[in-house]
Design a protein around this motif. Sequence first.
Motif, PDB file in Angstrom:
ATOM      1  N   SER A   1       0.805  -1.149  -0.037  1.00  0.00           N
ATOM      2  CA  SER A   1      -0.118  -0.158   0.011  1.00  0.00           C
ATOM      3  C   SER A   1       0.932   1.226  -0.049  1.00  0.00           C
ATOM      4  O   SER A   1       2.093   1.102   0.094  1.00  0.00           O
ATOM      5  N   VAL A   2       0.263   2.289  -0.279  1.00  0.00           N
ATOM      6  CA  VAL A   2       0.971   3.659  -0.058  1.00  0.00           C
ATOM      7  C   VAL A   2       0.561   4.322   0.936  1.00  0.00           C
ATOM      8  O   VAL A   2      -0.722   4.189   1.537  1.00  0.00           O
ATOM      9  N   LYS A   3       1.718   5.118   1.697  1.00  0.00           N
ATOM     10  CA  LYS A   3       1.290   6.064   2.611  1.00  0.00           C
ATOM     11  C   LYS A   3       1.523   7.585   2.257  1.00  0.00           C
ATOM     12  O   LYS A   3       2.832   7.607   2.044  1.00  0.00           O
ATOM     13  N   GLU A   4       0.636   8.524   2.400  1.00  0.00           N
ATOM     14  CA  GLU A   4       1.004   9.572   1.817  1.00  0.00           C
ATOM     15  C   GLU A   4       1.957  10.392   2.829  1.00  0.00           C
ATOM     16  O   GLU A   4       3.016  10.892   2.332  1.00  0.00           O
ATOM     17  N   GLY A   5       1.828  10.384   4.151  1.00  0.00           N
ATOM     18  CA  GLY A   5       2.880  11.213   4.950  1.00  0.00           C
ATOM     19  C   GLY A   5       3.053  10.087   6.251  1.00  0.00           C
ATOM     20  O   GLY A   5       2.683   8.957   6.153  1.00  0.00           O
ATOM     21  N   GLU A   6       3.966  10.684   7.084  1.00  0.00           N
ATOM     22  CA  GLU A   6       4.170   9.923   8.338  1.00  0.00           C
ATOM     23  C   GLU A   6       2.946   9.874   9.186  1.00  0.00           C
ATOM     24  O   GLU A   6       2.086  10.634   9.374  1.00  0.00           O
ATOM     25  N   GLY A   7       2.709   8.509   9.577  1.00  0.00           N
ATOM     26  CA  GLY A   7       1.380   8.164  10.533  1.00  0.00           C
ATOM     27  C   GLY A   7       0.219   8.190   9.769  1.00  0.00           C
ATOM     28  O   GLY A   7      -0.689   8.412  10.548  1.00  0.00           O
ATOM     29  N   ALA A   8       0.292   8.404   8.558  1.00  0.00           N
ATOM     30  CA  ALA A   8      -1.046   8.360   7.725  1.00  0.00           C
ATOM     31  C   ALA A   8      -1.667   6.963   7.595  1.00  0.00           C
ATOM     32  O   ALA A   8      -1.134   6.116   7.890  1.00  0.00           O
ATOM     33  N   THR A   9      -2.881   7.081   7.101  1.00  0.00           N
ATOM     34  CA  THR A   9      -3.644   5.752   6.851  1.00  0.00           C
ATOM     35  C   THR A   9      -3.106   5.330   5.245  1.00  0.00           C
ATOM     36  O   THR A   9      -2.757   5.909   4.721  1.00  0.00           O
ATOM     37  N   ARG A  10      -3.134   3.655   5.462  1.00  0.00           N
ATOM     38  CA  ARG A  10      -2.831   3.380   3.971  1.00  0.00           C
ATOM     39  C   ARG A  10      -3.710   3.215   3.046  1.00  0.00           C
ATOM     40  O   ARG A  10      -4.799   3.079   3.092  1.00  0.00           O
ATOM     41  N   ARG A  11      -3.250   3.221   1.734  1.00  0.00           N
ATOM     42  CA  ARG A  11      -4.227   3.375   0.573  1.00  0.00           C
ATOM     43  C   ARG A  11      -3.533   2.374  -0.382  1.00  0.00           C
ATOM     44  O   ARG A  11      -2.394   2.191  -0.557  1.00  0.00           O
ATOM     45  N   TYR A  12      -4.631   1.566  -1.006  1.00  0.00           N
ATOM     46  CA  TYR A  12      -4.401   0.583  -1.844  1.00  0.00           C
ATOM     47  C   TYR A  12      -4.835   1.074  -3.442  1.00  0.00           C
ATOM     48  O   TYR A  12      -6.039   1.554  -3.755  1.00  0.00           O
ATOM     49  N   ASP A  13      -3.698   0.979  -4.284  1.00  0.00           N
ATOM     50  CA  ASP A  13      -4.385   1.178  -5.608  1.00  0.00           C
ATOM     51  C   ASP A  13      -4.936   0.018  -6.354  1.00  0.00           C
ATOM     52  O   ASP A  13      -4.973  -1.169  -5.796  1.00  0.00           O
ATOM     53  N   TYR A  14      -5.470   0.201  -7.663  1.00  0.00           N
ATOM     54  CA  TYR A  14      -6.331  -0.771  -8.132  1.00  0.00           C
ATOM     55  C   TYR A  14      -5.578  -1.902  -8.550  1.00  0.00           C
ATOM     56  O   TYR A  14      -6.097  -3.229  -8.421  1.00  0.00           O
ATOM     57  N   LEU A  15      -4.330  -1.942  -8.616  1.00  0.00           N
ATOM     58  CA  LEU A  15      -3.619  -3.360  -9.210  1.00  0.00           C
ATOM     59  C   LEU A  15      -3.367  -3.959  -7.891  1.00  0.00           C
ATOM     60  O   LEU A  15      -3.601  -5.182  -7.831  1.00  0.00           O
ATOM     61  N   ASN A  16      -3.126  -3.358  -6.649  1.00  0.00           N
ATOM     62  CA  ASN A  16      -2.963  -4.345  -5.475  1.00  0.00           C
ATOM     63  C   ASN A  16      -4.392  -4.695  -4.884  1.00  0.00           C
ATOM     64  O   ASN A  16      -4.397  -5.970  -4.519  1.00  0.00           O
ATOM     65  N   ILE A  17      -5.574  -4.071  -5.286  1.00  0.00           N
ATOM     66  CA  ILE A  17      -7.013  -4.651  -5.222  1.00  0.00           C
ATOM     67  C   ILE A  17      -7.199  -5.845  -5.797  1.00  0.00           C
ATOM     68  O   ILE A  17      -7.613  -6.954  -5.480  1.00  0.00           O
ATOM     69  N   LYS A  18      -6.931  -5.749  -7.038  1.00  0.00           N
ATOM     70  CA  LYS A  18      -7.119  -6.747  -8.157  1.00  0.00           C
ATOM     71  C   LYS A  18      -6.187  -7.982  -7.753  1.00  0.00           C
ATOM     72  O   LYS A  18      -6.579  -9.061  -7.580  1.00  0.00           O
ATOM     73  N   LYS A  19      -5.132  -7.702  -7.124  1.00  0.00           N
ATOM     74  CA  LYS A  19      -4.096  -8.996  -6.623  1.00  0.00           C
ATOM     75  C   LYS A  19      -4.845  -9.547  -5.525  1.00  0.00           C
ATOM     76  O   LYS A  19      -4.721 -10.777  -5.356  1.00  0.00           O
ATOM     77  N   ILE A  20      -5.265  -8.888  -4.530  1.00  0.00           N
ATOM     78  CA  ILE A  20      -6.151  -9.328  -3.350  1.00  0.00           C
ATOM     79  C   ILE A  20      -7.377 -10.307  -3.731  1.00  0.00           C
ATOM     80  O   ILE A  20      -7.389 -11.514  -3.299  1.00  0.00           O
ATOM     81  N   LEU A  21      -8.107  -9.747  -4.726  1.00  0.00           N
ATOM     82  CA  LEU A  21      -8.956 -10.685  -5.299  1.00  0.00           C
ATOM     83  C   LEU A  21      -8.558 -12.007  -5.951  1.00  0.00           C
ATOM     84  O   LEU A  21      -9.282 -12.914  -5.635  1.00  0.00           O
ATOM     85  N   LEU A  22      -7.371 -12.018  -6.774  1.00  0.00           N
ATOM     86  CA  LEU A  22      -6.961 -12.860  -7.342  1.00  0.00           C
ATOM     87  C   LEU A  22      -6.390 -13.970  -6.610  1.00  0.00           C
ATOM     88  O   LEU A  22      -6.600 -15.080  -6.541  1.00  0.00           O
TER      89      LEU A  22
END
Lengths: 111, 111
Positions: free
Chosen positions: B48-69
């Motif tokens: 995942s990506v974190k925008e800043g220090e201590g921020a919450t994670r975000r998943y791009d759609y390729l990683n979401i796809k990966k999770i599904l697969l």
Amino acid sequence: MSEKRDVNSLLDLDFLQKLVVAIGEVAEITGVPTRKIRYWEEKGIISSVKEGEGATRRYDYLNIKKILLIQELMDEGFTLDAAAKKVENRMKNINEVFFRLVNNVQSNEEN
Amino acid sequence: MSEKRDVNSLLDLDFLQKLVVAIGEVAEITGVPTRKIRYWEEKGIISSVKEGEGATRRYDYLNIKKILLIQELMDEGFTLDAAAKKVENRMKNINEVFFRLVNNVQSNEEN
DNA sequence: CAACCGTTGTAATTAGGTTACAATTAACGT
DNA sequence: ACGTTAATTGTAACCTAATTACAACGGTTG
């Protein structure tokens, strides 16, 4: 070659439609501040989905697109309402194209 | 006809790459619980990506796809590591296709 | 100048996410 | 049967992000 499968897997538009993001993220993506996004929504210009009662809103990518386009037009000097109307027309086109694409992908899947 | 413009506007892959969502939303989309997603990430299987220090994670759609697969493969009986490896290979293809698409769209834009 | 437009500020509250430590359940090999 | 590893889940304390509502501000137009 399993390439066609991979393309369809990538361009899974059905999946894309489920891809809805929180307002903070929309602000990051579009450069439009959250407060402004909520204001536009109050005015009925854009819309979001809420999963349950008292949940936070989520914007689908068509609405995010809409926000971007409206902001662009306003930068050019359009009023909010005028920009919204103009974008509304473009969105109709985009929706049409979208449905056509969904159908194409689905018929490719039958090979 | 401004249709080509609309298609490009719709399939704005550059924009798609910015479309990253919070973990709760990923759980909703994929049906994989947040706890499990974090576990897979601890193991280095997804990212995942974190925008800043201590921020919450975000998943791009390729990683979401990966999770599904991965979840699909595990439902079929693969172990987590095996599923991850298998998906990793497919992702390479998907990425290639992706770059090819980006280039196509960009050259269409020059008309 | 009054009215409206588009926007922003903020405080109090609720929703959502993080981390770390621990427990559970099932399968695997010896 | 036993210890081991794999995959997952539970939870508490803490932190980040979103909501709502009320208010205010600067610019423009009649």
